[in-house]
Write a protein that holds these residues in place. Structure first.
Motif, PDB file in Angstrom:
ATOM      1  N   GLY A  88      86.864   3.435  23.039  1.00 47.52           N
ATOM      2  CA  GLY A  88      86.119   2.182  22.956  1.00 47.52           C
ATOM      3  C   GLY A  88      85.111   2.216  21.830  1.00 47.52           C
ATOM      4  O   GLY A  88      85.354   2.790  20.767  1.00 47.52           O
ATOM      5  N   SER A  89      83.947   1.643  22.057  1.00 49.08           N
ATOM      6  CA  SER A  89      82.917   1.586  21.016  1.00 49.08           C
ATOM      7  C   SER A  89      81.933   2.748  21.085  1.00 49.08           C
ATOM      8  O   SER A  89      81.231   3.029  20.116  1.00 49.08           O
ATOM      9  N   ASN A  90      81.883   3.441  22.233  1.00 47.30           N
ATOM     10  CA  ASN A  90      80.885   4.500  22.417  1.00 47.30           C
ATOM     11  C   ASN A  90      81.474   5.899  22.551  1.00 47.30           C
ATOM     12  O   ASN A  90      80.740   6.880  22.644  1.00 47.30           O
ATOM     13  N   GLY A  91      82.805   6.014  22.588  1.00 43.97           N
ATOM     14  CA  GLY A  91      83.422   7.315  22.774  1.00 43.97           C
ATOM     15  C   GLY A  91      83.543   7.684  24.233  1.00 43.97           C
ATOM     16  O   GLY A  91      83.007   7.011  25.126  1.00 43.97           O
ATOM     17  N   CYS A  92      84.266   8.753  24.512  1.00 42.38           N
ATOM     18  CA  CYS A  92      84.384   9.255  25.874  1.00 42.38           C
ATOM     19  C   CYS A  92      84.359  10.783  25.834  1.00 42.38           C
ATOM     20  O   CYS A  92      84.315  11.387  24.760  1.00 42.38           O
ATOM     21  N   ILE A  93      84.364  11.399  26.991  1.00 36.83           N
ATOM     22  CA  ILE A  93      84.370  12.860  27.083  1.00 36.83           C
ATOM     23  C   ILE A  93      85.804  13.307  27.316  1.00 36.83           C
ATOM     24  O   ILE A  93      86.408  12.998  28.347  1.00 36.83           O
ATOM     25  N   TRP A  94      86.380  14.014  26.341  1.00 36.87           N
ATOM     26  CA  TRP A  94      87.743  14.521  26.463  1.00 36.87           C
ATOM     27  C   TRP A  94      87.694  15.854  27.201  1.00 36.87           C
ATOM     28  O   TRP A  94      87.167  16.837  26.693  1.00 36.87           O
ATOM     29  N   GLY A  95      88.227  15.857  28.419  1.00 38.65           N
ATOM     30  CA  GLY A  95      88.100  17.015  29.290  1.00 38.65           C
ATOM     31  C   GLY A  95      89.390  17.805  29.399  1.00 38.65           C
ATOM     32  O   GLY A  95      90.482  17.227  29.498  1.00 38.65           O
ATOM     33  N   THR A  96      89.279  19.129  29.394  1.00 37.44           N
ATOM     34  CA  THR A  96      90.439  20.014  29.414  1.00 37.44           C
ATOM     35  C   THR A  96      90.203  21.175  30.382  1.00 37.44           C
ATOM     36  O   THR A  96      89.120  21.327  30.932  1.00 37.44           O
ATOM     37  N   TRP A  97      91.212  21.996  30.517  1.00 37.70           N
ATOM     38  CA  TRP A  97      91.122  23.254  31.275  1.00 37.70           C
ATOM     39  C   TRP A  97      91.477  24.359  30.291  1.00 37.70           C
ATOM     40  O   TRP A  97      92.607  24.485  29.875  1.00 37.70           O
ATOM     41  N   ASN A  98      90.492  25.113  29.865  1.00 41.32           N
ATOM     42  CA  ASN A  98      90.634  26.090  28.779  1.00 41.32           C
ATOM     43  C   ASN A  98      90.954  25.389  27.457  1.00 41.32           C
ATOM     44  O   ASN A  98      91.670  25.925  26.609  1.00 41.32           O
ATOM     45  N   GLY A  99      90.402  24.208  27.262  1.00 41.33           N
ATOM     46  CA  GLY A  99      90.695  23.419  26.065  1.00 41.33           C
ATOM     47  C   GLY A  99      90.196  24.023  24.780  1.00 41.33           C
ATOM     48  O   GLY A  99      90.858  23.927  23.739  1.00 41.33           O
ATOM     49  N   HIS A 100      89.013  24.639  24.800  1.00 43.34           N
ATOM     50  CA  HIS A 100      88.495  25.224  23.569  1.00 43.34           C
ATOM     51  C   HIS A 100      89.260  26.471  23.166  1.00 43.34           C
ATOM     52  O   HIS A 100      89.220  26.880  22.010  1.00 43.34           O
ATOM     53  N   GLY A 101      89.976  27.054  24.121  1.00 40.70           N
ATOM     54  CA  GLY A 101      90.791  28.201  23.795  1.00 40.70           C
ATOM     55  C   GLY A 101      92.199  27.833  23.391  1.00 40.70           C
ATOM     56  O   GLY A 101      92.901  28.645  22.775  1.00 40.70           O
ATOM     57  N   PHE A 102      92.638  26.600  23.719  1.00 39.70           N
ATOM     58  CA  PHE A 102      94.039  26.254  23.450  1.00 39.70           C
ATOM     59  C   PHE A 102      94.235  24.794  23.025  1.00 39.70           C
ATOM     60  O   PHE A 102      94.606  24.528  21.889  1.00 39.70           O
ATOM     61  N   ASP A 103      93.993  23.855  23.934  1.00 40.35           N
ATOM     62  CA  ASP A 103      94.387  22.463  23.658  1.00 40.35           C
ATOM     63  C   ASP A 103      93.681  21.867  22.450  1.00 40.35           C
ATOM     64  O   ASP A 103      94.322  21.230  21.604  1.00 40.35           O
TER      65      ASP A 103
END
Length: 479
Positions: A88-103
Protein backbone atom coordinates in the motif's frame (compact mmCIF):
# COMPACT_ATOMS: atom_id res chain seq x y z
CA UNK A 1 1.52 -1.78 13.85
CA UNK A 2 1.52 -2.47 10.12
CA UNK A 3 -0.03 -5.48 8.41
CA UNK A 4 2.11 -8.63 8.54
CA UNK A 5 2.80 -10.38 5.22
CA UNK A 6 3.94 -13.92 5.94
CA UNK A 7 5.94 -15.33 3.01
CA UNK A 8 7.75 -18.54 2.19
CA UNK A 9 9.68 -19.98 -0.74
CA UNK A 10 10.45 -23.46 -2.06
CA UNK A 11 13.64 -24.04 -4.02
CA UNK A 12 15.33 -26.63 -6.26
CA UNK A 13 18.40 -26.66 -3.98
CA UNK A 14 19.78 -24.78 -0.98
CA UNK A 15 22.20 -22.38 -2.72
CA UNK A 16 20.95 -18.79 -2.53
CA UNK A 17 23.62 -17.82 -5.07
CA UNK A 18 23.02 -20.37 -7.83
CA UNK A 19 19.70 -22.03 -6.93
CA UNK A 20 16.18 -21.29 -8.15
CA UNK A 21 12.98 -20.47 -6.29
CA UNK A 22 10.20 -22.39 -8.06
CA UNK A 23 7.38 -21.50 -5.65
CA UNK A 24 6.42 -18.40 -3.67
CA UNK A 25 3.46 -18.01 -1.37
CA UNK A 26 2.15 -15.79 1.37
CA UNK A 27 -0.66 -14.79 3.70
CA UNK A 28 -1.45 -11.16 4.53
CA UNK A 29 -2.50 -10.61 8.15
CA UNK A 30 -3.87 -7.60 10.00
CA UNK A 31 -2.04 -6.42 13.16
CA UNK A 32 -4.64 -8.49 15.04
CA UNK A 33 -3.51 -11.55 12.99
CA UNK A 34 -6.69 -11.85 10.93
CA UNK A 35 -6.27 -13.05 7.33
CA UNK A 36 -6.72 -10.38 4.66
CA UNK A 37 -5.33 -12.01 1.51
CA UNK A 38 -3.10 -14.82 0.21
CA UNK A 39 -1.24 -15.99 -2.91
CA UNK A 40 0.79 -18.95 -4.16
CA UNK A 41 2.78 -19.27 -7.39
CA UNK A 42 4.63 -22.15 -9.06
CA UNK A 43 6.98 -21.73 -11.99
CA UNK A 44 9.13 -23.86 -14.29
CA UNK A 45 12.79 -24.44 -13.55
CA UNK A 46 15.34 -22.23 -15.30
CA UNK A 47 17.35 -23.93 -18.07
CA UNK A 48 20.85 -24.80 -16.89
CA UNK A 49 19.97 -25.25 -13.20
CA UNK A 50 20.11 -28.69 -11.61
CA UNK A 51 17.63 -30.08 -9.09
CA UNK A 52 18.77 -31.44 -5.75
CA UNK A 53 16.70 -34.64 -5.40
CA UNK A 54 16.67 -34.46 -1.60
CA UNK A 55 15.31 -30.89 -1.63
CA UNK A 56 12.67 -31.86 -4.18
CA UNK A 57 11.63 -34.89 -2.10
CA UNK A 58 11.22 -32.73 1.00
CA UNK A 59 9.09 -30.07 -0.70
CA UNK A 60 7.29 -32.50 -3.06
CA UNK A 61 7.32 -29.78 -5.71
CA UNK A 62 8.73 -31.68 -8.71
CA UNK A 63 5.43 -32.41 -10.45
CA UNK A 64 3.94 -28.96 -9.89
CA UNK A 65 7.14 -27.35 -11.19
CA UNK A 66 7.16 -29.54 -14.30
CA UNK A 67 3.48 -28.88 -15.04
CA UNK A 68 3.65 -25.11 -14.52
CA UNK A 69 2.96 -22.83 -17.48
CA UNK A 70 4.65 -19.89 -15.75
CA UNK A 71 8.27 -18.97 -16.38
CA UNK A 72 10.50 -17.92 -13.49
CA UNK A 73 10.64 -14.35 -14.83
CA UNK A 74 6.86 -14.11 -15.05
CA UNK A 75 6.54 -15.41 -11.49
CA UNK A 76 8.76 -12.55 -10.32
CA UNK A 77 6.64 -10.07 -12.25
CA UNK A 78 3.55 -11.42 -10.46
CA UNK A 79 5.30 -11.32 -7.10
CA UNK A 80 6.23 -7.66 -7.58
CA UNK A 81 2.54 -6.94 -8.22
CA UNK A 82 1.67 -8.63 -4.91
CA UNK A 83 4.33 -6.61 -3.08
CA UNK A 84 2.99 -3.36 -4.50
CA UNK A 85 -0.58 -4.32 -3.59
CA UNK A 86 0.19 -5.48 -0.05
CA UNK A 87 2.56 -2.68 0.89
CA UNK A 88 0.00 0.00 0.00
CA UNK A 89 1.16 3.53 0.77
CA UNK A 90 2.86 2.82 4.11
CA UNK A 91 4.49 -0.59 3.63
CA UNK A 92 3.98 -3.76 5.62
CA UNK A 93 6.06 -6.16 7.71
CA UNK A 94 7.26 -9.11 5.61
CA UNK A 95 7.44 -12.00 8.05
CA UNK A 96 9.38 -15.24 7.63
CA UNK A 97 10.68 -18.27 9.51
CA UNK A 98 14.48 -18.15 9.32
CA UNK A 99 14.04 -15.52 6.60
CA UNK A 100 17.28 -13.65 7.21
CA UNK A 101 19.14 -16.91 6.87
CA UNK A 102 17.38 -18.07 3.71
CA UNK A 103 14.25 -16.50 2.21
CA UNK A 104 15.30 -12.84 2.19
CA UNK A 105 18.77 -13.36 0.63
CA UNK A 106 17.32 -15.88 -1.85
CA UNK A 107 14.57 -13.48 -2.95
CA UNK A 108 17.02 -10.59 -3.17
CA UNK A 109 19.42 -12.60 -5.32
CA UNK A 110 16.63 -13.89 -7.56
CA UNK A 111 15.53 -10.30 -8.16
CA UNK A 112 19.16 -9.38 -8.88
CA UNK A 113 19.47 -12.21 -11.41
CA UNK A 114 16.20 -11.11 -13.05
CA UNK A 115 17.38 -7.47 -13.34
CA UNK A 116 14.59 -6.41 -10.97
CA UNK A 117 14.85 -4.21 -7.84
CA UNK A 118 16.53 -6.47 -5.29
CA UNK A 119 15.38 -5.00 -1.98
CA UNK A 120 11.65 -4.56 -2.53
CA UNK A 121 10.80 -6.21 0.80
CA UNK A 122 12.92 -3.68 2.72
CA UNK A 123 12.10 -0.44 0.88
CA UNK A 124 9.05 1.82 0.39
CA UNK A 125 8.07 1.56 4.05
CA UNK A 126 8.43 -2.23 4.14
CA UNK A 127 10.05 -3.97 7.09
CA UNK A 128 11.61 -7.44 7.36
CA UNK A 129 10.80 -9.78 10.26
CA UNK A 130 12.13 -13.22 11.16
CA UNK A 131 9.89 -14.89 13.74
CA UNK A 132 12.12 -17.90 14.45
CA UNK A 133 14.45 -16.20 17.00
CA UNK A 134 11.45 -14.65 18.78
CA UNK A 135 9.74 -18.04 18.98
CA UNK A 136 12.91 -19.46 20.54
CA UNK A 137 12.97 -16.59 23.04
CA UNK A 138 9.29 -17.11 23.84
CA UNK A 139 9.87 -20.77 24.61
CA UNK A 140 12.67 -19.85 27.05
CA UNK A 141 10.85 -17.15 29.02
CA UNK A 142 7.24 -18.29 28.50
CA UNK A 143 7.57 -22.11 28.38
CA UNK A 144 3.84 -22.66 27.83
CA UNK A 145 3.49 -20.11 25.03
CA UNK A 146 3.25 -22.96 22.47
CA UNK A 147 4.08 -26.65 22.31
CA UNK A 148 7.41 -27.98 21.01
CA UNK A 149 8.95 -31.42 21.18
CA UNK A 150 12.60 -32.08 21.97
CA UNK A 151 15.12 -33.53 19.53
CA UNK A 152 17.70 -36.26 20.17
CA UNK A 153 20.02 -33.76 21.87
CA UNK A 154 17.34 -32.69 24.33
CA UNK A 155 16.75 -29.27 22.74
CA UNK A 156 13.39 -28.00 21.52
CA UNK A 157 12.84 -28.50 17.80
CA UNK A 158 11.68 -25.43 15.90
CA UNK A 159 11.27 -27.17 12.55
CA UNK A 160 7.88 -26.19 11.15
CA UNK A 161 6.93 -29.81 10.54
CA UNK A 162 7.51 -30.62 14.22
CA UNK A 163 5.69 -27.49 15.41
CA UNK A 164 2.76 -28.27 13.13
CA UNK A 165 2.26 -31.68 14.73
CA UNK A 166 2.20 -30.07 18.18
CA UNK A 167 0.18 -26.91 17.51
CA UNK A 168 -2.07 -27.27 14.43
CA UNK A 169 -5.46 -28.94 14.81
CA UNK A 170 -6.63 -31.24 11.99
CA UNK A 171 -3.24 -30.99 10.31
CA UNK A 172 -3.20 -31.88 6.60
CA UNK A 173 0.30 -33.29 6.16
CA UNK A 174 0.09 -32.78 2.39
CA UNK A 175 0.42 -29.04 3.01
CA UNK A 176 3.76 -29.37 4.83
CA UNK A 177 6.68 -27.85 2.92
CA UNK A 178 4.34 -25.89 0.67
CA UNK A 179 4.60 -22.12 0.83
CA UNK A 180 1.09 -21.35 2.04
CA UNK A 181 1.05 -24.45 4.24
CA UNK A 182 4.22 -23.34 6.04
CA UNK A 183 2.89 -19.79 6.37
CA UNK A 184 -0.21 -21.19 8.07
CA UNK A 185 1.97 -22.99 10.62
CA UNK A 186 3.83 -19.75 11.38
CA UNK A 187 0.48 -18.00 11.70
CA UNK A 188 -0.65 -20.53 14.34
CA UNK A 189 2.57 -20.02 16.33
CA UNK A 190 2.21 -16.22 16.14
CA UNK A 191 -1.35 -16.37 17.49
CA UNK A 192 -0.12 -18.39 20.47
CA UNK A 193 2.85 -16.08 21.03
CA UNK A 194 0.62 -13.01 20.89
CA UNK A 195 -1.68 -14.55 23.49
CA UNK A 196 0.85 -16.24 25.79
CA UNK A 197 4.13 -14.34 25.30
CA UNK A 198 2.88 -10.89 24.32
CA UNK A 199 5.92 -8.83 25.47
CA UNK A 200 8.21 -10.91 23.27
CA UNK A 201 5.74 -10.96 20.38
CA UNK A 202 5.46 -7.17 20.55
CA UNK A 203 9.25 -6.77 20.67
CA UNK A 204 9.83 -8.20 17.19
CA UNK A 205 8.80 -4.89 15.60
CA UNK A 206 11.65 -3.00 17.34
CA UNK A 207 14.36 -4.35 15.02
CA UNK A 208 12.69 -4.84 11.63
CA UNK A 209 14.70 -2.04 9.98
CA UNK A 210 18.19 -0.61 10.41
CA UNK A 211 16.80 2.67 11.75
CA UNK A 212 14.55 0.92 14.29
CA UNK A 213 17.43 -1.28 15.45
CA UNK A 214 19.73 1.73 15.90
CA UNK A 215 17.06 3.52 17.95
CA UNK A 216 16.40 0.43 20.07
CA UNK A 217 20.11 0.10 20.88
CA UNK A 218 20.28 3.82 21.75
CA UNK A 219 17.29 3.47 24.09
CA UNK A 220 18.68 0.41 25.88
CA UNK A 221 22.15 0.78 27.42
CA UNK A 222 21.89 -2.83 28.61
CA UNK A 223 19.46 -5.41 27.22
CA UNK A 224 18.87 -9.13 26.80
CA UNK A 225 19.79 -10.62 23.44
CA UNK A 226 19.07 -14.24 22.56
CA UNK A 227 21.76 -15.88 20.43
CA UNK A 228 21.59 -19.31 18.82
CA UNK A 229 24.63 -21.51 18.41
CA UNK A 230 25.51 -25.18 18.85
CA UNK A 231 21.83 -26.03 18.53
CA UNK A 232 20.66 -24.02 21.52
CA UNK A 233 19.29 -20.55 22.29
CA UNK A 234 21.39 -18.57 24.77
CA UNK A 235 20.03 -15.43 26.48
CA UNK A 236 22.79 -12.90 27.11
CA UNK A 237 22.74 -9.51 28.85
CA UNK A 238 24.68 -7.13 26.59
CA UNK A 239 25.64 -3.58 25.83
CA UNK A 240 26.38 -2.11 22.42
CA UNK A 241 29.91 -0.68 22.61
CA UNK A 242 31.68 -0.76 19.22
CA UNK A 243 31.21 -0.68 15.46
CA UNK A 244 32.70 -3.34 13.19
CA UNK A 245 35.58 -1.80 11.26
CA UNK A 246 34.73 -3.55 7.98
CA UNK A 247 31.00 -4.20 7.91
CA UNK A 248 29.68 -1.38 10.11
CA UNK A 249 27.74 -3.76 12.35
CA UNK A 250 27.07 -2.83 15.97
CA UNK A 251 29.22 -4.97 18.28
CA UNK A 252 27.83 -5.93 21.67
CA UNK A 253 29.69 -6.94 24.83
CA UNK A 254 28.42 -10.00 26.72
CA UNK A 255 28.31 -8.68 30.27
CA UNK A 256 28.90 -11.98 32.05
CA UNK A 257 32.53 -11.31 31.06
CA UNK A 258 34.80 -9.11 33.15
CA UNK A 259 36.14 -6.12 31.26
CA UNK A 260 38.91 -5.02 33.65
CA UNK A 261 41.60 -7.21 32.07
CA UNK A 262 40.61 -6.09 28.56
CA UNK A 263 40.29 -2.32 28.88
CA UNK A 264 44.01 -1.48 28.68
CA UNK A 265 45.05 -4.05 26.06
CA UNK A 266 46.47 -2.87 22.76
CA UNK A 267 44.62 -3.37 19.51
CA UNK A 268 47.10 -6.11 18.56
CA UNK A 269 46.51 -7.97 21.85
CA UNK A 270 42.75 -7.67 21.47
CA UNK A 271 43.05 -8.96 17.93
CA UNK A 272 44.71 -12.15 19.18
CA UNK A 273 41.92 -12.71 21.71
CA UNK A 274 39.26 -12.07 19.06
CA UNK A 275 40.73 -14.81 16.85
CA UNK A 276 39.80 -17.42 19.45
CA UNK A 277 36.38 -18.98 20.12
CA UNK A 278 34.40 -17.91 23.17
CA UNK A 279 35.21 -14.24 22.72
CA UNK A 280 33.62 -11.53 24.85
CA UNK A 281 31.72 -9.78 22.04
CA UNK A 282 29.37 -10.63 19.19
CA UNK A 283 28.02 -8.83 16.10
CA UNK A 284 24.47 -7.49 16.14
CA UNK A 285 23.81 -6.81 12.42
CA UNK A 286 21.39 -3.99 11.66
CA UNK A 287 19.90 -5.85 8.70
CA UNK A 288 18.65 -8.75 10.81
CA UNK A 289 15.58 -8.93 13.05
CA UNK A 290 17.56 -9.52 16.26
CA UNK A 291 15.96 -10.13 19.64
CA UNK A 292 16.28 -7.17 22.03
CA UNK A 293 14.45 -7.60 25.35
CA UNK A 294 14.53 -5.75 28.66
CA UNK A 295 17.53 -6.76 30.76
CA UNK A 296 15.17 -8.18 33.40
CA UNK A 297 14.63 -11.25 31.19
CA UNK A 298 18.34 -12.09 31.41
CA UNK A 299 18.31 -11.52 35.16
CA UNK A 300 16.20 -14.68 35.55
CA UNK A 301 19.29 -16.75 34.67
CA UNK A 302 21.53 -17.99 37.48
CA UNK A 303 24.72 -16.51 36.00
CA UNK A 304 23.27 -12.98 36.10
CA UNK A 305 21.51 -13.47 39.44
CA UNK A 306 24.92 -14.31 40.90
CA UNK A 307 26.55 -11.22 39.38
CA UNK A 308 23.70 -8.90 40.36
CA UNK A 309 22.36 -5.98 38.36
CA UNK A 310 24.65 -3.41 39.98
CA UNK A 311 27.77 -5.32 38.88
CA UNK A 312 26.39 -5.65 35.37
CA UNK A 313 25.65 -1.91 35.17
CA UNK A 314 29.12 -1.16 36.55
CA UNK A 315 30.72 -3.20 33.75
CA UNK A 316 28.62 -1.47 31.08
CA UNK A 317 29.56 1.98 32.44
CA UNK A 318 33.25 1.05 32.55
CA UNK A 319 33.15 -0.05 28.92
CA UNK A 320 31.42 3.11 27.72
CA UNK A 321 33.84 5.33 29.63
CA UNK A 322 36.79 3.80 27.75
CA UNK A 323 36.28 4.97 24.17
CA UNK A 324 39.74 3.83 23.04
CA UNK A 325 38.93 0.26 24.03
CA UNK A 326 35.70 0.42 22.00
CA UNK A 327 37.55 1.82 18.98
CA UNK A 328 40.31 -0.80 19.24
CA UNK A 329 37.83 -3.68 19.26
CA UNK A 330 35.99 -2.32 16.19
CA UNK A 331 39.26 -1.79 14.30
CA UNK A 332 40.63 -5.21 15.27
CA UNK A 333 37.47 -6.94 14.05
CA UNK A 334 37.69 -5.01 10.79
CA UNK A 335 41.31 -6.07 10.22
CA UNK A 336 40.45 -9.71 10.93
CA UNK A 337 37.55 -9.57 8.46
CA UNK A 338 39.72 -8.07 5.72
CA UNK A 339 42.40 -10.70 6.27
CA UNK A 340 39.81 -13.47 6.06
CA UNK A 341 38.30 -11.94 2.91
CA UNK A 342 41.71 -11.74 1.24
CA UNK A 343 42.41 -15.41 1.95
CA UNK A 344 39.00 -16.34 0.56
CA UNK A 345 39.57 -14.29 -2.60
CA UNK A 346 42.96 -15.88 -3.08
CA UNK A 347 41.36 -19.33 -3.11
CA UNK A 348 38.59 -18.77 -5.65
CA UNK A 349 37.15 -16.32 -8.13
CA UNK A 350 33.93 -14.69 -6.97
CA UNK A 351 30.86 -15.75 -8.93
CA UNK A 352 28.85 -13.04 -10.67
CA UNK A 353 25.72 -14.73 -9.28
CA UNK A 354 27.06 -14.05 -5.79
CA UNK A 355 27.99 -10.38 -6.24
CA UNK A 356 24.73 -8.67 -5.32
CA UNK A 357 26.15 -7.50 -1.99
CA UNK A 358 29.87 -7.35 -2.82
CA UNK A 359 29.43 -5.67 -6.19
CA UNK A 360 27.59 -2.58 -4.98
CA UNK A 361 24.46 -0.82 -6.20
CA UNK A 362 23.77 -0.41 -9.92
CA UNK A 363 24.46 3.01 -11.39
CA UNK A 364 21.53 5.24 -12.34
CA UNK A 365 22.09 4.67 -16.08
CA UNK A 366 22.05 0.89 -15.54
CA UNK A 367 18.90 1.18 -13.41
CA UNK A 368 17.21 3.00 -16.29
CA UNK A 369 18.31 0.26 -18.70
CA UNK A 370 16.82 -2.37 -16.37
CA UNK A 371 13.49 -0.54 -16.42
CA UNK A 372 13.63 -0.32 -20.21
CA UNK A 373 14.43 -4.05 -20.41
CA UNK A 374 11.24 -4.95 -18.53
CA UNK A 375 9.04 -2.43 -20.33
CA UNK A 376 9.51 -4.01 -23.75
CA UNK A 377 8.25 -7.44 -24.84
CA UNK A 378 10.66 -7.57 -27.77
CA UNK A 379 13.44 -9.98 -26.79
CA UNK A 380 15.78 -8.79 -29.54
CA UNK A 381 15.40 -5.27 -28.20
CA UNK A 382 16.07 -6.62 -24.72
CA UNK A 383 19.29 -8.17 -25.99
CA UNK A 384 20.40 -4.78 -27.34
CA UNK A 385 19.63 -3.14 -23.98
CA UNK A 386 21.57 -5.81 -22.07
CA UNK A 387 24.59 -5.30 -24.32
CA UNK A 388 24.70 -1.63 -23.27
CA UNK A 389 24.94 -2.18 -19.50
CA UNK A 390 27.96 -0.45 -17.98
CA UNK A 391 28.29 -3.02 -15.20
CA UNK A 392 29.64 -6.36 -16.39
CA UNK A 393 27.48 -8.17 -13.81
CA UNK A 394 24.29 -7.07 -15.49
CA UNK A 395 25.51 -7.85 -19.00
CA UNK A 396 26.32 -11.38 -17.80
CA UNK A 397 23.01 -11.85 -15.96
CA UNK A 398 20.98 -10.24 -18.74
CA UNK A 399 22.37 -12.55 -21.43
CA UNK A 400 21.55 -15.56 -19.25
CA UNK A 401 18.07 -14.22 -18.65
CA UNK A 402 17.55 -14.12 -22.40
CA UNK A 403 19.05 -17.62 -22.73
CA UNK A 404 16.54 -18.89 -20.17
CA UNK A 405 13.49 -17.23 -21.73
CA UNK A 406 14.00 -16.57 -25.45
CA UNK A 407 17.31 -18.05 -26.52
CA UNK A 408 16.79 -17.42 -30.24
CA UNK A 409 17.08 -13.67 -29.51
CA UNK A 410 20.79 -14.28 -28.88
CA UNK A 411 23.34 -14.49 -31.66
CA UNK A 412 24.63 -17.99 -32.38
CA UNK A 413 27.96 -17.06 -30.81
CA UNK A 414 26.30 -15.70 -27.64
CA UNK A 415 24.10 -18.76 -27.31
CA UNK A 416 26.99 -21.19 -27.76
CA UNK A 417 29.16 -19.35 -25.21
CA UNK A 418 26.43 -19.47 -22.56
CA UNK A 419 25.33 -23.01 -23.36
CA UNK A 420 28.90 -24.34 -23.27
CA UNK A 421 29.72 -22.45 -20.07
CA UNK A 422 26.70 -23.98 -18.34
CA UNK A 423 27.58 -27.45 -19.65
CA UNK A 424 31.12 -27.21 -18.27
CA UNK A 425 29.82 -26.19 -14.85
CA UNK A 426 26.96 -28.64 -14.37
CA UNK A 427 28.79 -31.68 -15.82
CA UNK A 428 32.07 -31.07 -13.98
CA UNK A 429 32.72 -33.73 -11.34
CA UNK A 430 35.00 -31.33 -9.43
CA UNK A 431 32.70 -28.27 -9.43
CA UNK A 432 31.60 -27.35 -5.89
CA UNK A 433 29.97 -23.95 -6.34
CA UNK A 434 26.97 -25.22 -8.30
CA UNK A 435 24.64 -28.16 -7.88
CA UNK A 436 25.90 -30.38 -10.69
CA UNK A 437 24.39 -33.34 -12.52
CA UNK A 438 27.00 -35.78 -11.11
CA UNK A 439 26.23 -34.54 -7.58
CA UNK A 440 22.50 -35.04 -8.01
CA UNK A 441 22.89 -38.41 -9.73
CA UNK A 442 24.96 -39.66 -6.79
CA UNK A 443 22.39 -38.38 -4.33
CA UNK A 444 19.67 -40.23 -6.27
CA UNK A 445 21.71 -43.43 -5.96
CA UNK A 446 22.26 -42.84 -2.23
CA UNK A 447 18.55 -42.25 -1.64
CA UNK A 448 17.54 -45.33 -3.61
CA UNK A 449 19.89 -47.40 -1.47
CA UNK A 450 18.24 -46.27 1.77
CA UNK A 451 17.10 -49.18 3.89
CA UNK A 452 13.33 -49.61 3.77
CA UNK A 453 12.72 -46.90 1.15
CA UNK A 454 9.02 -46.59 0.31
CA UNK A 455 7.68 -47.20 -3.20
CA UNK A 456 6.41 -43.61 -3.28
CA UNK A 457 9.88 -42.22 -2.57
CA UNK A 458 11.58 -44.63 -4.95
CA UNK A 459 9.24 -43.73 -7.82
CA UNK A 460 9.70 -40.02 -7.09
CA UNK A 461 13.50 -40.26 -7.10
CA UNK A 462 13.43 -42.32 -10.28
CA UNK A 463 11.46 -39.56 -12.02
CA UNK A 464 14.02 -36.95 -10.95
CA UNK A 465 16.84 -39.25 -12.06
CA UNK A 466 15.23 -39.56 -15.49
CA UNK A 467 15.01 -35.75 -15.69
CA UNK A 468 18.72 -35.56 -14.79
CA UNK A 469 19.46 -38.10 -17.54
CA UNK A 470 17.67 -35.93 -20.10
CA UNK A 471 19.58 -32.83 -18.95
CA UNK A 472 22.86 -34.72 -19.22
CA UNK A 473 22.10 -35.64 -22.84
CA UNK A 474 21.24 -32.02 -23.69
CA UNK A 475 24.40 -30.51 -22.23
CA UNK A 476 26.86 -33.25 -23.18
CA UNK A 477 26.27 -32.26 -26.81
CA UNK A 478 27.73 -28.83 -26.03
CA UNK A 479 31.14 -30.23 -25.03
Amino acid sequence: MKNIALIDSETINSSTSTGVIFSLGGILLSPELEQLDNFEFFCRNKPGHVLDPYSMWVNKGFHKMMKSNMSSLNMWYEFHKIVKKWQGSNGCIWGTWNGHGFDFPFIEKENYRALLPSYILKQNGNEAADFLPFARASKIFYPNSFKAKKNDKGNFSFKLTDLAEQNVNNLDKKTLHTCVGDCKIVWEILKKMQKNAKPIFDSFSKTTTKALTEKTLEDNRIFTAVFYWYGKSRPTICTKFATHGEYGWPIIFALENSVKDLINLSKEALKEILKKPGKFCRPYPLNKNNVCLHYSYGMTLDIYKTLGIEKIKERANLIHSNKKFCENVGEALGELAREKKKKSNDKKTELVENLLYGGGWPTKPDEEKMKAFHLTDDWEERNKIVSEFNDERYRYLGKRLIYQNQSDALSKKEYNEIHTDIARKILNVEEDRFTTIPMSEKLCDDMRNEKGISKEKLDYINEIDEWLHQQRKIYEKAL
